[in-house]
Design a protein around this motif. Structure first.
Motif, PDB file in Angstrom:
ATOM      1  N   UNK A   1       0.815  -1.216   0.000  1.00 33.33           N
ATOM      2  CA  UNK A   1       0.000   0.000   0.000  1.00 33.33           C
ATOM      3  C   UNK A   1       0.850   1.268   0.000  1.00 33.33           C
ATOM      4  N   UNK A   2       2.022   1.234   0.595  1.00 36.32           N
ATOM      5  CA  UNK A   2       2.876   2.432   0.567  1.00 36.32           C
ATOM      6  C   UNK A   2       3.524   2.635  -0.798  1.00 36.32           C
ATOM      7  N   UNK A   3       3.756   1.548  -1.545  1.00 41.04           N
ATOM      8  CA  UNK A   3       4.362   1.698  -2.871  1.00 41.04           C
ATOM      9  C   UNK A   3       3.336   2.075  -3.929  1.00 41.04           C
ATOM     10  N   UNK A   4       2.065   1.991  -3.615  1.00 44.63           N
ATOM     11  CA  UNK A   4       1.051   2.378  -4.597  1.00 44.63           C
ATOM     12  C   UNK A   4       0.998   3.886  -4.803  1.00 44.63           C
ATOM     13  N   UNK A   5       1.568   4.649  -3.875  1.00 46.80           N
ATOM     14  CA  UNK A   5       1.607   6.100  -4.032  1.00 46.80           C
ATOM     15  C   UNK A   5       2.620   6.517  -5.098  1.00 46.80           C
ATOM     16  N   UNK A   6       3.642   5.692  -5.302  1.00 44.85           N
ATOM     17  CA  UNK A   6       4.671   5.978  -6.292  1.00 44.85           C
ATOM     18  C   UNK A   6       4.191   5.512  -7.665  1.00 44.85           C
ATOM     19  N   UNK A   7       4.928   5.847  -8.734  1.00 44.79           N
ATOM     20  CA  UNK A   7       4.561   5.299 -10.039  1.00 44.79           C
ATOM     21  C   UNK A   7       4.535   3.766  -9.987  1.00 44.79           C
ATOM     22  N   UNK A   8       3.503   3.187 -10.547  1.00 40.76           N
ATOM     23  CA  UNK A   8       3.223   1.765 -10.379  1.00 40.76           C
ATOM     24  C   UNK A   8       3.917   0.938 -11.457  1.00 40.76           C
ATOM     25  N   UNK A   9       4.670  -0.080 -11.010  1.00 41.21           N
ATOM     26  CA  UNK A   9       5.209  -1.105 -11.897  1.00 41.21           C
ATOM     27  C   UNK A   9       4.318  -2.335 -11.725  1.00 41.21           C
ATOM     28  N   UNK A  10       3.472  -2.597 -12.710  1.00 43.10           N
ATOM     29  CA  UNK A  10       2.452  -3.627 -12.560  1.00 43.10           C
ATOM     30  C   UNK A  10       3.038  -5.013 -12.336  1.00 43.10           C
ATOM     31  N   UNK A  11       4.195  -5.265 -12.901  1.00 41.40           N
ATOM     32  CA  UNK A  11       4.829  -6.574 -12.703  1.00 41.40           C
ATOM     33  C   UNK A  11       5.208  -6.779 -11.240  1.00 41.40           C
ATOM     34  N   UNK A  12       5.770  -5.752 -10.613  1.00 43.02           N
ATOM     35  CA  UNK A  12       6.151  -5.854  -9.204  1.00 43.02           C
ATOM     36  C   UNK A  12       4.937  -5.912  -8.285  1.00 43.02           C
ATOM     37  N   UNK A  13       3.900  -5.128  -8.597  1.00 46.15           N
ATOM     38  CA  UNK A  13       2.681  -5.159  -7.783  1.00 46.15           C
ATOM     39  C   UNK A  13       2.024  -6.533  -7.875  1.00 46.15           C
ATOM     40  N   UNK A  14       1.962  -7.099  -9.066  1.00 42.74           N
ATOM     41  CA  UNK A  14       1.385  -8.430  -9.242  1.00 42.74           C
ATOM     42  C   UNK A  14       2.212  -9.475  -8.513  1.00 42.74           C
ATOM     43  N   UNK A  15       3.527  -9.359  -8.567  1.00 39.16           N
ATOM     44  CA  UNK A  15       4.392 -10.300  -7.849  1.00 39.16           C
ATOM     45  C   UNK A  15       4.175 -10.210  -6.343  1.00 39.16           C
ATOM     46  N   UNK A  16       4.017  -8.986  -5.821  1.00 38.14           N
ATOM     47  CA  UNK A  16       3.778  -8.834  -4.388  1.00 38.14           C
ATOM     48  C   UNK A  16       2.420  -9.392  -3.976  1.00 38.14           C
ATOM     49  N   UNK A  17       1.417  -9.175  -4.808  1.00 37.63           N
ATOM     50  CA  UNK A  17       0.090  -9.720  -4.505  1.00 37.63           C
ATOM     51  C   UNK A  17       0.122 -11.242  -4.526  1.00 37.63           C
ATOM     52  N   UNK A  18       0.802 -11.825  -5.500  1.00 34.69           N
ATOM     53  CA  UNK A  18       0.916 -13.283  -5.554  1.00 34.69           C
ATOM     54  C   UNK A  18       1.717 -13.824  -4.366  1.00 34.69           C
ATOM     55  N   UNK A  19       2.722 -13.070  -3.928  1.00 34.24           N
ATOM     56  CA  UNK A  19       3.483 -13.490  -2.750  1.00 34.24           C
ATOM     57  C   UNK A  19       2.594 -13.500  -1.510  1.00 34.24           C
TER      58      UNK A  19
END
Length: 179
Positions: free
Chosen positions: A52-70
């Motif tokens: 949630x803190x990294x969503x304020x920055x420009x979003x890298x969808x690959x990293x967000x998806x990897x974190x959600x899957x983790x």
């Protein structure tokens, strides 16, 4: 000297009941699993905070998806530990689901186009085997309880239950005789 029964063994000149030792070791294992559950829960909360803190920055969808899957992998591992605490056996189906999600997470993180054809073939083979194992687990819903000899297994016949109850009764009578 009294003859030693099969459920007991000699240690430091006194008789110890094997069932007492096993019961205490199971309690210790439950404590270890509870500590693992608390640790997994803490890691999940920390990962959600980072997400949630990294969503304020420009979003890298690959990293967000990897974190959600983790986080989903951690949730499945938590569920696996909960099943272990309840039944004292590992749920094979849940473990296979965790493995499948872990493999797919690695594919997402590294990108499907960046993986060589040999690794792609190996991943496909692994997913095929894991999928087959998942189908086998789904077709035999009580495979876990039969392998773990849990007390309330729907796949056990009435004769097996009667024999188990007789063994428990004989064991309790035997313990009363010793006392």
């Amino acid at each position: 000297m009294k003859k030693r029964h099969k459920g007991q063994y000699l240690f430091a000149n006194r008789w110890l009941d094997r069932h007492w030792v096993v019961r205490n070791m199971e309690a210790f294992q439950d404590l270890i699993v509870i500590v693992l559950c608390l640790g997994l829960f803490a890691i999940m909360v920390a990962q959600l905070w980072v997400l949630f803190t990294t969503l304020e920055l420009p979003v890298d969808f690959k990293q967000v998806t990897a974190k959600i899957l983790f986080i989903l992998i951690l949730v499945e591992l938590f569920r696996l530990l909960m099943v272990y605490l309840q039944e004292h056996s590992i749920a094979v189906g849940v473990a296979v689901e965790v493995a499948i999600v872990s493999v797919l997470r690695e594919v997402v993180v590294h990108g499907a186009l960046e993986i060589s054809w040999v690794q792609t073939a190996a991943i496909c083979g692994l997913l095929f085997v894991l999928g087959g194992l998942l189908v086998v687990c789904a077709k035999t819903p009580h495979m876990d309880c039969m392998s773990a000899n849990t007390r309330f297994c729907p796949a056990m016949s009435n004769d097996d239950r009667k024999e188990e109850l007789e063994r428990e009764f004989q064991h309790s009578c035997h313990l009363e005789e010793i006392s």
